[in-house]
Design an enzyme around this catalytic site. Structure first.
Site, mmCIF file in Angstrom:
data_model
loop_
_atom_site.group_PDB
_atom_site.id
_atom_site.type_symbol
_atom_site.label_atom_id
_atom_site.label_comp_id
_atom_site.label_asym_id
_atom_site.label_seq_id
_atom_site.Cartn_x
_atom_site.Cartn_y
_atom_site.Cartn_z
ATOM 1 C CE1 TYR A 483 35.673 38.002 44.130
ATOM 2 C CE2 TYR A 483 36.575 37.444 41.974
ATOM 3 C CZ TYR A 483 36.683 37.945 43.281
ATOM 4 O OH TYR A 483 37.934 38.327 43.477
ATOM 5 C CB SER A 563 36.569 41.138 47.334
ATOM 6 O OG SER A 563 37.783 41.410 47.102
ATOM 7 C CG ASP A 646 39.470 44.720 54.099
ATOM 8 O OD1 ASP A 646 40.400 44.228 53.449
ATOM 9 O OD2 ASP A 646 38.348 44.416 53.340
ATOM 10 C CG HIS A 681 39.239 41.026 51.977
ATOM 11 N ND1 HIS A 681 38.739 42.332 51.609
ATOM 12 C CD2 HIS A 681 39.502 40.327 50.840
ATOM 13 C CE1 HIS A 681 38.290 42.252 50.367
ATOM 14 N NE2 HIS A 681 38.740 40.946 49.847
#
Length: 706
Positions: A483, A563, A646, A681
């Site tokens: 991430y 994301s 989203d 999302h």
């Protein structure tokens, strides 16, 4: 499985056809599959004197019928690669894994116990309540009744201080928009109150339980799933009234980017007002007695301050001002001019969170990503710790300062969730509940943490998990996950999706990249703004380290992230096209020059920078996935995923990236786009959609790298 490429060139774009010969592996016969054609329209934007091409701008209108038709074609194309023997096996395994019961960490309010529960077969978790310790539990809210397909979710719930009322929010089809309702906990009756156009908000009750505070945005002028979200206000809603009667607590029409939240102390004596801008951790703080006006305490965006609790005239806060790893300070409301007093000094370990329970300050540290819980007196004297049998992650450890017993959850990469009851008088704990998966034994898996050097020599933690006895070779399928942003820490947790990967004979590896907060504020800052390239290097060097240890190789390694992690995968696969065998960028931020033009995207400038600033533009443009695809380069097979609703990272990011990558791809490796319907999302996605998505993604990955 072999793929053959046929190129044909036109005046303004390259279109190509892929033929797949399945040799009865997929459908039992050969099948011709054509890549969907995407029209290109000349469009240029100028940034600081530089013209930038955006030929797929038309895909930003993602609710348009033409775009929807294009999406359907993309989904049909991707199905040819996701539907295979691996997908079938993974889906069957997930269906078995997902039959285990789920229980969230219970919490108490006025003698009532609340928790979420799922039999393992329900689309959404039920909210349960036990009216007393010896009472039989009952269903308070069953979101499976909200819709026939499970796509309307229970997004949030807040119990009033007197435990008589429940404020709960519904989310439709994965959207961040929330509609608040109110229930009488005693009889389950839902009141007429209905509050719309709320986002990124909880419900903070008043001490008298007669109403609550929440955040509300103006009604969008255009498309509600893409319009920029600014000008929020904190509202107070009184029970039994219309939303039009709600009182504005604070708003600022002159600065539309300011946002607020309110906390009320457990004893109802104080209220704390936070002012923020986007995702920036730094905030302003004002406090006051509940029935009086606010007094500014922190008036500059210089650090993060989070209220912990209060007692008499004392208020405790967690802050990182002059303490990158965090410290606990105390403020005397009767003598505000005296300022903050250090109570628990900064240590070598970063603080994840702090709570005051049973007259103790319970501090949750991270020690090389693992939980380390220590107890302190109200004056900051250390007086004990919470011991766990195994290293892992503790969560849900919260309560009130007079509580004697509390619950907490424990997990790690090979240990499904366990819930313990903890007595803080004698520090005794007992197992209250544990998740039991069919045909699963923790001892049949191994999980190790190692450190590897990144490009600049910084040591990065890497967790490597797999089935015990698995032969680790250069051909072993590896799933590398990361991430690296927004001060979000990836801590050891058990995951059904990663278990399914390991059950296919794969290795799951998680890298704790810079940009998170695994090592405090400094770790975050080393991976944000002009330092963002560090994150991409950290991820690439994780793969190189694994390969050097003969754990997978470029042809057998898949990378995944969602994301900000989708941006990570997109950027790294473009910078290192020969390092991976498959790429899975999910709901990613792919156009770094226009991310701030939709919904809450402007709020990410604190981590990314602003394209309107020259230095930030040059940095963003250097790694923006949409803008850094090179014509004719052979990129790995890629499955891009997003959802049609989203409204956090709008799907046009993925649409534009997929279209350009398909057009410029320099070899036969397919570029696929999978778009989920009636989803957002990620939050609130029903069980069946989760299983299908995971099976499709990992099935496609395995077919290319195994």
């Amino acid at each position: 499985m072999k793929y053959f490429l046929l190129n044909s060139l036109s005046s303004d774009l390259k279109s190509w056809l892929i033929y797949i010969c399945s040799f009865c592996i997929l459908a039992g016969c050969s099948q011709e599959i054509s890549v969907p054609k995407t029209k290109s329209i000349d469009h240029f934007d100028e940034y600081h004197g530089q013209k930038v091409s955006d030929p797929y701008r038309w895909l930003e209108d993602f609710t348009n019928d033409a775009v929807k038709e294009w999406v359907n074609e993309q989904n049909d194309f991707s199905k040819q690669f996701t539907q295979n023997k691996y997908q079938t096996s993974i889906k069957k395994n997930l269906e078995s894994i997902w039959t285990s019961e789920y229980l969230s960490t219970p919490y108490k309010v006025q003698g009532k116990t609340f928790y979420y529960f799922n039999t393992g077969k329900l689309q959404q978790n039920k909210l349960m309540v036990k009216d007393c310790d010896s009472c039989i539990e009952r269903v308070l809210i069953d979101p499976n009744q909200f819709s026939s397909d499970g796509t309307i979710a229970l997004a949030s719930a807040s119990v009033s201080p007197d435990s008589k009322w429940l404020a709960f929010a519904q989310s439709d089809g994965g959207s961040d928009w929330r509609t608040w309702r109110i229930m009488d906990i005693e009889n389950g009756q839902i009141m007429a109150d209905e509050l719309s156009w709320s986002k990124f908000s909880g419900a903070e009750w008043s001490p008298d339980s007669k109403g609550f505070f929440y955040r509300k945005y103006p009604i969008p002028n255009g498309e509600e799933l893409s319009d920029v979200n600014t000008h929020p206000a904190i509202m107070y809603h009184a029970l039994g009234t219309e939303q039009s009667m709600d009182r504005v607590i604070i708003e600022n029409k002159e600065d539309p980017l300011l946002s607020w939240s309110i906390s009320v102390s457990d004893d109802g004596q104080f209220k704390i007002l936070y002012t923020t801008k986007g995702t920036d951790e730094r905030n302003l703080v004002s406090i006051g007695r509940y029935d009086e006006s606010f007094t500014p305490i922190i008036e500059n965006f210089k650090a993060s301050y989070t209220f912990i609790d209060s007692k008499n005239e004392s208020l405790w806060f967690l802050t990182n001002e002059n303490a990158p790893n965090g410290k606990v300070v105390r403020l005397d409301f009767g003598d505000l001019n005296a300022g903050f007093k250090d109570i628990i000094s900064e240590s070598d370990l970063p603080i994840r969170d702090v709570d005051m329970i049973n007259q103790k300050l319970i501090v949750h540290y991270l020690e090389d990503t693992f939980s380390n819980i220590k107890y302190f007196s109200e004056e900051g004297i250390e007086n004990g710790s919470l011991q766990t049998i195994l290293p892992g992650t503790i969560s849900g450890l919260s309560g009130k300062k007079d509580d004697v017993e509390v619950f907490y959850s424990f997990t790690n990469f090979k240990q499904p969730s366990q819930i313990y009851k903890l007595n803080l008088l004698n520090n005794a704990q007992e197992l209250y509940w544990e998740e039991k998966l069919e045909n699963f034994k923790s001892e049949n898996y191994v999980s190790d943490m190692v450190f590897y050097p990144s490009k600049d020599g910084t040591l990065i933690p890497l967790h490597v998990s797999h089935k015990k006895g698995l032969a680790l070779t250069s051909d072993t399928p590896v799933l590398l996950y990361g991430y690296g942003g927004f001060s979000i820490s990836l801590v050891p947790r058990f995951s059904k999706r990663f278990l399914a990967w390991m059950n296919q004979g794969g290795v799951f590896a998680l890298a704790n990249l810079r940009g998170g907060s695994e090592y405090g504020k400094n770790w975050h800052e080393q991976g944000m703004l002009l330092n963002k390239q560090n994150v991409f290097d950290d991820f690439a060097y994780a793969a190189k380290f694994l390969h050097s240890k003969k754990i997978g190789s470029p042809h057998s390694t898949a990378i995944q992230g969602g994301s900000n992690g989708g941006l990570l995968v997109g950027a790294v696969m473009l910078q290192n096209p020969n390092l991976f065998g498959f790429a899975i960028p999910q709901v990613g931020v792919m156009d770094m020059l226009r991310f701030n033009k939709f919904t809450i995207g402007w709020g990410w400038e604190s981590d990314y920078g602003s394209p309107e600033n020259l230095e930030d533009f040059q940095n963003l443009y250097s790694y923006s996935p949409y803008h850094n695809i090179q014509d004719g380069v052979c990129y790995p097979p890629t499955l891009i995923t997003t959802s049609d609703r989203d409204d956090r990272v709008v799907p046009s990011h993925s649409y534009k990236f997929a279209a350009r990558l398909q057009n410029l791809q320099g070899c036969e490796n397919p570029i696929m786009l999978r778009v989920e319907t009636r989803a957002g999302h990620g939050a609130g996605k029903p069980r069946n959609k989760q299983i299908s998505e995971i099976a499709d993604i990992y099935g496609a990955a395995m077919s290319f790298i195994k």
